[in-house]
Design a protein around this motif. Structure first.
Motif, PDB file in Angstrom:
ATOM      1  N   LYS A 117       0.824  -1.209   0.000  1.00  0.00           N
ATOM      2  CA  LYS A 117       0.000   0.000   0.000  1.00  0.00           C
ATOM      3  C   LYS A 117       0.858   1.260   0.000  1.00  0.00           C
ATOM      4  N   THR A 118       1.975   1.221   0.719  1.00  0.00           N
ATOM      5  CA  THR A 118       2.861   2.382   0.771  1.00  0.00           C
ATOM      6  C   THR A 118       3.517   2.622  -0.583  1.00  0.00           C
ATOM      7  N   LEU A 119       3.943   1.556  -1.238  1.00  0.00           N
ATOM      8  CA  LEU A 119       4.522   1.689  -2.575  1.00  0.00           C
ATOM      9  C   LEU A 119       3.494   2.255  -3.558  1.00  0.00           C
ATOM     10  N   ALA A 120       2.234   1.839  -3.401  1.00  0.00           N
ATOM     11  CA  ALA A 120       1.174   2.351  -4.275  1.00  0.00           C
ATOM     12  C   ALA A 120       0.969   3.848  -4.051  1.00  0.00           C
ATOM     13  N   LYS A 121       1.046   4.296  -2.809  1.00  0.00           N
ATOM     14  CA  LYS A 121       0.898   5.728  -2.504  1.00  0.00           C
ATOM     15  C   LYS A 121       2.039   6.533  -3.122  1.00  0.00           C
ATOM     16  N   LEU A 122       3.255   6.015  -3.019  1.00  0.00           N
ATOM     17  CA  LEU A 122       4.399   6.716  -3.615  1.00  0.00           C
ATOM     18  C   LEU A 122       4.263   6.798  -5.130  1.00  0.00           C
ATOM     19  N   ARG A 123       3.718   5.739  -5.717  1.00  0.00           N
ATOM     20  CA  ARG A 123       3.495   5.744  -7.164  1.00  0.00           C
ATOM     21  C   ARG A 123       2.403   6.738  -7.535  1.00  0.00           C
ATOM     22  N   ASP A 124       1.298   6.720  -6.800  1.00  0.00           N
ATOM     23  CA  ASP A 124       0.170   7.594  -7.121  1.00  0.00           C
ATOM     24  C   ASP A 124       0.509   9.070  -6.923  1.00  0.00           C
ATOM     25  N   LYS A 125       1.423   9.343  -5.989  1.00  0.00           N
ATOM     26  CA  LYS A 125       1.846  10.732  -5.741  1.00  0.00           C
ATOM     27  C   LYS A 125       2.905  11.196  -6.747  1.00  0.00           C
ATOM     28  N   GLY A 126       3.323  10.305  -7.621  1.00  0.00           N
ATOM     29  CA  GLY A 126       4.315  10.671  -8.629  1.00  0.00           C
ATOM     30  C   GLY A 126       5.705  10.848  -8.057  1.00  0.00           C
ATOM     31  N   ILE A 127       6.017  10.112  -6.978  1.00  0.00           N
ATOM     32  CA  ILE A 127       7.327  10.243  -6.330  1.00  0.00           C
ATOM     33  C   ILE A 127       8.270   9.136  -6.778  1.00  0.00           C
ATOM     34  N   ALA A 128       7.810   7.893  -6.722  1.00  0.00           N
ATOM     35  CA  ALA A 128       8.638   6.761  -7.127  1.00  0.00           C
ATOM     36  C   ALA A 128       7.743   5.579  -7.459  1.00  0.00           C
ATOM     37  N   SER A 129       8.197   4.771  -8.392  1.00  0.00           N
ATOM     38  CA  SER A 129       7.442   3.569  -8.748  1.00  0.00           C
ATOM     39  C   SER A 129       8.417   2.403  -8.913  1.00  0.00           C
ATOM     40  N   TRP A 130       8.002   1.251  -8.417  1.00  0.00           N
ATOM     41  CA  TRP A 130       8.841   0.046  -8.452  1.00  0.00           C
ATOM     42  C   TRP A 130       8.032  -1.076  -9.085  1.00  0.00           C
ATOM     43  N   SER A 131       8.474  -1.532 -10.250  1.00  0.00           N
ATOM     44  CA  SER A 131       7.803  -2.629 -10.936  1.00  0.00           C
ATOM     45  C   SER A 131       8.760  -3.238 -11.950  1.00  0.00           C
ATOM     46  N   ASP A 132       8.515  -4.506 -12.284  1.00  0.00           N
ATOM     47  CA  ASP A 132       9.328  -5.211 -13.282  1.00  0.00           C
ATOM     48  C   ASP A 132      10.818  -5.130 -12.957  1.00  0.00           C
ATOM     49  N   ASP A 133      11.151  -5.259 -11.678  1.00  0.00           N
ATOM     50  CA  ASP A 133      12.544  -5.277 -11.220  1.00  0.00           C
ATOM     51  C   ASP A 133      13.288  -3.966 -11.434  1.00  0.00           C
ATOM     52  N   ASP A 134      12.542  -2.874 -11.666  1.00  0.00           N
ATOM     53  CA  ASP A 134      13.158  -1.565 -11.832  1.00  0.00           C
ATOM     54  C   ASP A 134      12.522  -0.562 -10.876  1.00  0.00           C
ATOM     55  N   LEU A 135      13.349   0.330 -10.341  1.00  0.00           N
ATOM     56  CA  LEU A 135      12.874   1.432  -9.516  1.00  0.00           C
ATOM     57  C   LEU A 135      13.044   2.722 -10.300  1.00  0.00           C
ATOM     58  N   VAL A 136      11.960   3.464 -10.451  1.00  0.00           N
ATOM     59  CA  VAL A 136      12.004   4.752 -11.134  1.00  0.00           C
ATOM     60  C   VAL A 136      11.671   5.836 -10.117  1.00  0.00           C
ATOM     61  N   VAL A 137      12.568   6.788  -9.951  1.00  0.00           N
ATOM     62  CA  VAL A 137      12.336   7.905  -9.034  1.00  0.00           C
ATOM     63  C   VAL A 137      11.957   9.129  -9.862  1.00  0.00           C
ATOM     64  N   HIS A 138      10.746   9.601  -9.657  1.00  0.00           N
ATOM     65  CA  HIS A 138      10.237  10.746 -10.411  1.00  0.00           C
ATOM     66  C   HIS A 138      10.534  12.064  -9.706  1.00  0.00           C
ATOM     67  N   ASP A 139      10.602  12.038  -8.382  1.00  0.00           N
ATOM     68  CA  ASP A 139      10.828  13.251  -7.594  1.00  0.00           C
ATOM     69  C   ASP A 139      11.794  12.909  -6.454  1.00  0.00           C
ATOM     70  N   GLU A 140      13.101  13.010  -6.754  1.00  0.00           N
ATOM     71  CA  GLU A 140      14.111  12.596  -5.775  1.00  0.00           C
ATOM     72  C   GLU A 140      14.083  13.485  -4.530  1.00  0.00           C
ATOM     73  N   ALA A 141      13.845  14.783  -4.715  1.00  0.00           N
ATOM     74  CA  ALA A 141      13.829  15.697  -3.571  1.00  0.00           C
ATOM     75  C   ALA A 141      12.700  15.347  -2.609  1.00  0.00           C
ATOM     76  N   ARG A 142      11.541  15.032  -3.137  1.00  0.00           N
ATOM     77  CA  ARG A 142      10.404  14.676  -2.301  1.00  0.00           C
ATOM     78  C   ARG A 142      10.635  13.325  -1.616  1.00  0.00           C
ATOM     79  N   LEU A 143      11.260  12.384  -2.337  1.00  0.00           N
ATOM     80  CA  LEU A 143      11.565  11.084  -1.746  1.00  0.00           C
ATOM     81  C   LEU A 143      12.537  11.250  -0.579  1.00  0.00           C
ATOM     82  N   ALA A 144      13.557  12.091  -0.764  1.00  0.00           N
ATOM     83  CA  ALA A 144      14.530  12.344   0.298  1.00  0.00           C
ATOM     84  C   ALA A 144      13.871  13.013   1.499  1.00  0.00           C
ATOM     85  N   GLN A 145      12.933  13.905   1.229  1.00  0.00           N
ATOM     86  CA  GLN A 145      12.222  14.596   2.313  1.00  0.00           C
ATOM     87  C   GLN A 145      11.411  13.600   3.141  1.00  0.00           C
ATOM     88  N   LEU A 146      10.720  12.690   2.477  1.00  0.00           N
ATOM     89  CA  LEU A 146       9.942  11.675   3.186  1.00  0.00           C
ATOM     90  C   LEU A 146      10.848  10.734   3.976  1.00  0.00           C
TER      91      LEU A 146
END
Length: 242
Positions: free
Chosen positions: A199-228
């Motif tokens: 559920k937490t990963l889904a929230k990060l994806r829905d907020k456009g911060i980071a998404s993890w699928s198919d063995d890859d991690l994509v960070v869309h907003d590194e500053a926001r991820l670091a803040q969290l």
């Protein structure tokens, strides 16, 4: 064909400190070969001794401890450049297991030569001590995250850690890094349930911060991820390579 230390692809990365000529000569003698470990292979076993020590040349793995009731605690992840087996080299047995997650190529070193390293190669000995201190520091960060952050903060901290370390290893392609682990592995490492992690990963994806699928991690907003994650944006400092 076994990779010579002077031709090691990891040495060209800025995240690793340079070797002196004497260190390279010693490391070529210290290294006895390479091990190809398939996914799921137990490279080092908990409560067992090993005659070999390893550096991950490529591929990824994880460290885990099994309790008496069969439950598992993930205590760390193994990325290229990581040294594993120091416990068996110093304490005779491993206190946790090391398992390959992907196919891994590992440089193999003879455990019996570790005393020679400390006796005759003070720079290499300091490098090994540096790595032990760095691992202690990382475990302190992880314990702080697990003990003090909420579920969102814990997951954000872990994803940010993966992203920055893999970026330093030149494995970042347009904000995408490999992360070939299971959600259960992340949940075990952070002390969260699989449902909560999902559920937490889904929230990060829905907020456009980071998404993890198919063995890859994509960070869309590194500053926001670091803040969290409650971490700064400092760059990775060069560390030794064994």
């Amino acid at each position: 064909m076994t990779t010579k230390c002077e031709d090691c692809p990891l040495r060209r990365l800025d995240v690793f400190k340079e070797f002196s000529k004497d260190e390279l000569i010693f490391m070529d003698r210290f290294k006895t070969g390479e091990l190809i470990a398939q996914p799921g292979t137990e490279v080092l076993a908990q409560d067992a001794s090993s005659t070999q020590l390893y550096t991950a040349l490529s591929g990824m793995g994880l460290r885990h401890k099994t309790l008496e009731d069969g439950s598992r605690q993930v205590v760390g992840f193994v990325l290229p450049g990581d040294f594993v087996g120091l416990q068996t080299g110093v304490m005779d047995v491993m206190r946790h297991s090391v398992e390959a997650t992907t196919q891994m190529t590992l440089c193999v070193f003879n455990r019996s030569e570790i005393w020679s390293l400390f006796k005759n190669q003070p720079q290499r000995a300091f490098a090994l001590t540096h790595l032990a201190a760095q691992e202690e520091s990382l475990l302190g960060e992880a314990l702080t995250a697990v003990g003090q952050l909420d579920g969102m903060g814990k997951v954000a901290w872990a994803l940010h850690r993966f992203f920055t370390r893999l970026t330093a290893l030149d494995l970042n392609s347009n904000g995408r890094v490999p992360m070939p682990y299971r959600q259960q592995d992340l949940a075990d490492a952070l002390g969260l349930s699989l449902v909560h992690t999902n559920k937490t990963l889904a929230k990060l994806r829905d907020k456009g911060i980071a998404s993890w699928s198919d063995d890859d991690l994509v960070v869309h907003d590194e500053a926001r991820l670091a803040q969290l994650a409650h971490v700064g944006s400092e760059e990775a400092k060069p560390r030794p390579l064994i």
